[in-house]
Design an enzyme around this catalytic site. Sequence first.
Site: not given
Ligand code: AMP
Length: 112
Positions: A91, A93, A98
């Site tokens: 998952g 993305s 992070h």
């Molecule tokens: P993952 O899918 O584990 O890579 O988590 C990426 C996270 O980043 C997701 O929960 C998104 O909602 C979050 N995300 C994407 N773009 C932003 C942004 N500009 N500011 C804060 N969170 C973000």
Amino acid sequence: MADCLFCRIVRREIPAQIVLEDEQALVFKDVSPQAPTHVLVVPKRHLGSLSASTDADASLLGHLQRTAARFAEREGLTSFRLVTNNGRGAGQSVEHLHYHLLGGRAMQWPPG
Ligand code: AMP
């Protein structure tokens, strides 16, 4: 990295709701919260994922966990989940390491 979303947040090129910061780490609110508290704990230095880390990053990885714990303590969160999605199949993305810190509601196990 120039075009990395979270590097751009670290450089303040893209707005984010930053809730904690120190020399090595940035903590900001997830734009699509999955719990009453949902923040992302990221290293300021680009690291693609946990798998991209090496033994030389051990101190930084420990620092990120301590940063998460400090944030939770400050927010009065005694129960929370700290999770990193490593790789597309899990998952991930955004290809900048992070940790999701989720809290403020009951958590299920196993996660989906
Ligand atoms: P993952 O899918 O584990 O890579 O988590 C990426 C996270 O980043 C997701 O929960 C998104 O909602 C979050 N995300 C994407 N773009 C932003 C942004 N500009 N500011 C804060 N969170 C973000």
